[in-house]
Design a protein around this motif. Sequence first.
Motif, PDB file in Angstrom:
ATOM      1  N   ALA A   1       0.833  -1.213   0.000  1.00 51.74           N
ATOM      2  CA  ALA A   1       0.000   0.000   0.000  1.00 51.74           C
ATOM      3  C   ALA A   1       0.865   1.259   0.000  1.00 51.74           C
ATOM      4  N   ILE A   2       1.968   1.244   0.750  1.00 54.89           N
ATOM      5  CA  ILE A   2       2.888   2.387   0.779  1.00 54.89           C
ATOM      6  C   ILE A   2       3.484   2.612  -0.608  1.00 54.89           C
ATOM      7  N   VAL A   3       3.983   1.547  -1.215  1.00 56.03           N
ATOM      8  CA  VAL A   3       4.599   1.656  -2.541  1.00 56.03           C
ATOM      9  C   VAL A   3       3.576   2.153  -3.564  1.00 56.03           C
ATOM     10  N   ASP A   4       2.382   1.595  -3.536  1.00 53.66           N
ATOM     11  CA  ASP A   4       1.357   1.991  -4.507  1.00 53.66           C
ATOM     12  C   ASP A   4       0.937   3.447  -4.330  1.00 53.66           C
ATOM     13  N   LEU A   5       0.739   3.874  -3.080  1.00 53.53           N
ATOM     14  CA  LEU A   5       0.350   5.267  -2.849  1.00 53.53           C
ATOM     15  C   LEU A   5       1.470   6.215  -3.274  1.00 53.53           C
ATOM     16  N   TYR A   6       2.707   5.870  -2.953  1.00 55.27           N
ATOM     17  CA  TYR A   6       3.852   6.682  -3.371  1.00 55.27           C
ATOM     18  C   TYR A   6       3.904   6.797  -4.887  1.00 55.27           C
ATOM     19  N   PHE A   7       3.801   5.662  -5.574  1.00 55.87           N
ATOM     20  CA  PHE A   7       3.881   5.654  -7.031  1.00 55.87           C
ATOM     21  C   PHE A   7       2.740   6.459  -7.647  1.00 55.87           C
ATOM     22  N   GLU A   8       1.529   6.207  -7.216  1.00 53.86           N
ATOM     23  CA  GLU A   8       0.364   6.901  -7.781  1.00 53.86           C
ATOM     24  C   GLU A   8       0.452   8.412  -7.531  1.00 53.86           C
ATOM     25  N   THR A   9       0.975   8.799  -6.376  1.00 58.49           N
ATOM     26  CA  THR A   9       1.078  10.221  -6.034  1.00 58.49           C
ATOM     27  C   THR A   9       2.219  10.897  -6.777  1.00 58.49           C
ATOM     28  N   THR A  10       3.408  10.307  -6.725  1.00 63.71           N
ATOM     29  CA  THR A  10       4.574  10.971  -7.316  1.00 63.71           C
ATOM     30  C   THR A  10       4.529  10.983  -8.833  1.00 63.71           C
ATOM     31  N   ARG A  11       3.805  10.048  -9.413  1.00 64.15           N
ATOM     32  CA  ARG A  11       3.663  10.041 -10.877  1.00 64.15           C
ATOM     33  C   ARG A  11       2.398  10.784 -11.295  1.00 64.15           C
ATOM     34  N   LYS A  12       1.802  11.476 -10.324  1.00 64.75           N
ATOM     35  CA  LYS A  12       0.622  12.325 -10.523  1.00 64.75           C
ATOM     36  C   LYS A  12      -0.552  11.578 -11.160  1.00 64.75           C
ATOM     37  N   ARG A  13      -0.680  10.315 -10.800  1.00 68.21           N
ATOM     38  CA  ARG A  13      -1.811   9.532 -11.305  1.00 68.21           C
ATOM     39  C   ARG A  13      -3.053   9.777 -10.462  1.00 68.21           C
ATOM     40  N   ILE A  14      -2.855  10.229  -9.212  1.00 63.71           N
ATOM     41  CA  ILE A  14      -3.973  10.614  -8.354  1.00 63.71           C
ATOM     42  C   ILE A  14      -3.648  11.960  -7.724  1.00 63.71           C
ATOM     43  N   PRO A  15      -4.664  12.775  -7.441  1.00 62.98           N
ATOM     44  CA  PRO A  15      -4.414  14.065  -6.784  1.00 62.98           C
ATOM     45  C   PRO A  15      -4.303  13.875  -5.273  1.00 62.98           C
ATOM     46  N   PHE A  16      -3.091  13.676  -4.802  1.00 61.11           N
ATOM     47  CA  PHE A  16      -2.841  13.494  -3.378  1.00 61.11           C
ATOM     48  C   PHE A  16      -1.648  14.361  -3.023  1.00 61.11           C
ATOM     49  N   GLU A  17      -1.727  15.044  -1.918  1.00 61.10           N
ATOM     50  CA  GLU A  17      -0.681  15.989  -1.525  1.00 61.10           C
ATOM     51  C   GLU A  17       0.630  15.282  -1.170  1.00 61.10           C
ATOM     52  N   PHE A  18       1.726  15.821  -1.681  1.00 61.79           N
ATOM     53  CA  PHE A  18       3.050  15.292  -1.346  1.00 61.79           C
ATOM     54  C   PHE A  18       3.304  15.413   0.157  1.00 61.79           C
ATOM     55  N   SER A  19       2.843  16.495   0.761  1.00 60.91           N
ATOM     56  CA  SER A  19       3.061  16.689   2.200  1.00 60.91           C
ATOM     57  C   SER A  19       2.353  15.593   3.004  1.00 60.91           C
ATOM     58  N   GLU A  20       1.184  15.201   2.566  1.00 59.85           N
ATOM     59  CA  GLU A  20       0.444  14.140   3.255  1.00 59.85           C
ATOM     60  C   GLU A  20       1.121  12.787   3.035  1.00 59.85           C
ATOM     61  N   LEU A  21       1.637  12.569   1.830  1.00 56.12           N
ATOM     62  CA  LEU A  21       2.399  11.357   1.542  1.00 56.12           C
ATOM     63  C   LEU A  21       3.621  11.286   2.459  1.00 56.12           C
ATOM     64  N   ALA A  22       4.335  12.391   2.585  1.00 53.60           N
ATOM     65  CA  ALA A  22       5.514  12.433   3.456  1.00 53.60           C
ATOM     66  C   ALA A  22       5.123  12.142   4.907  1.00 53.60           C
ATOM     67  N   TYR A  23       3.996  12.688   5.346  1.00 51.60           N
ATOM     68  CA  TYR A  23       3.517  12.435   6.702  1.00 51.60           C
ATOM     69  C   TYR A  23       3.277  10.936   6.918  1.00 51.60           C
ATOM     70  N   ILE A  24       2.625  10.311   5.946  1.00 53.94           N
ATOM     71  CA  ILE A  24       2.352   8.870   6.040  1.00 53.94           C
ATOM     72  C   ILE A  24       3.665   8.083   6.081  1.00 53.94           C
ATOM     73  N   LEU A  25       4.612   8.426   5.212  1.00 51.86           N
ATOM     74  CA  LEU A  25       5.906   7.732   5.194  1.00 51.86           C
ATOM     75  C   LEU A  25       6.632   7.905   6.527  1.00 51.86           C
ATOM     76  N   ARG A  26       6.626   9.113   7.058  1.00 47.41           N
ATOM     77  CA  ARG A  26       7.307   9.417   8.320  1.00 47.41           C
ATOM     78  C   ARG A  26       6.683   8.654   9.485  1.00 47.41           C
ATOM     79  N   ASN A  27       5.381   8.383   9.399  1.00 49.42           N
ATOM     80  CA  ASN A  27       4.692   7.734  10.508  1.00 49.42           C
ATOM     81  C   ASN A  27       4.471   6.237  10.318  1.00 49.42           C
ATOM     82  N   THR A  28       4.926   5.706   9.214  1.00 51.12           N
ATOM     83  CA  THR A  28       4.837   4.255   9.045  1.00 51.12           C
ATOM     84  C   THR A  28       6.216   3.616   8.978  1.00 51.12           C
TER      85      THR A  28
END
Length: 194
Positions: A111-138
């Motif tokens: 799930a982490i890899v998929d969310l990162y990929f979908e977000t960083t490749r701009k396939r879904i509109p998700f904030e980079f800051s929120e992605l970083a928060y999730i990475l930092r807390n998981t």
Amino acid sequence: IVRLSDETEEVRHIFNENGIVFLITGLDILQEYVNLIPKRILHLIYVVKGSGESAKELVEKKFMRMSILNPSRKEVRNLFSHYAEDIIIIREVGESSIEYHKEGVALIEKAIVDLYFETTRKRIPFEFSELAYILRNTLPKVKVDYTRLLRAASRRNIQSEFIRILNALDVRLPHEKIEDATNDKVEKVIRMLR
């Protein structure tokens, strides 16, 4: 243990009943690690190639819910800006991409890899800051199988990006020398980790 919403649990049940090979991933799995709870969620479901139309029909017929099959970036952004409800994104993938799951629910590493990929490749509109928060807390705080995480990342050709992220989070792993990824996507996420 991942707690899916009742609706997502029902989608899982219907797909199982109808023999659809699927993977529920992304925010549905990582919801408890989100800082700012979004008004609506992009439910990300991968299905085996050839079963996308059936999956889309089942979702729309059973839930009267908007779903979109194999959307482009532009279609997702457009739909997200004009539609106020949660959106179910169904992507058809090769069977080898449906891995690292338990009964159709992605393991946290996938799930982490998929969310990162979908977000960083701009396939879904998700904030980079929120992605970083999730990475930092998981990644440094939750029991994560780093070998599984890096294997899932490797299948998406982003293993070196995850090694950089793990290093930025002071998660030290013994690994062979893998060429450091230096690209705008990973640098943007790493800046937000600090």
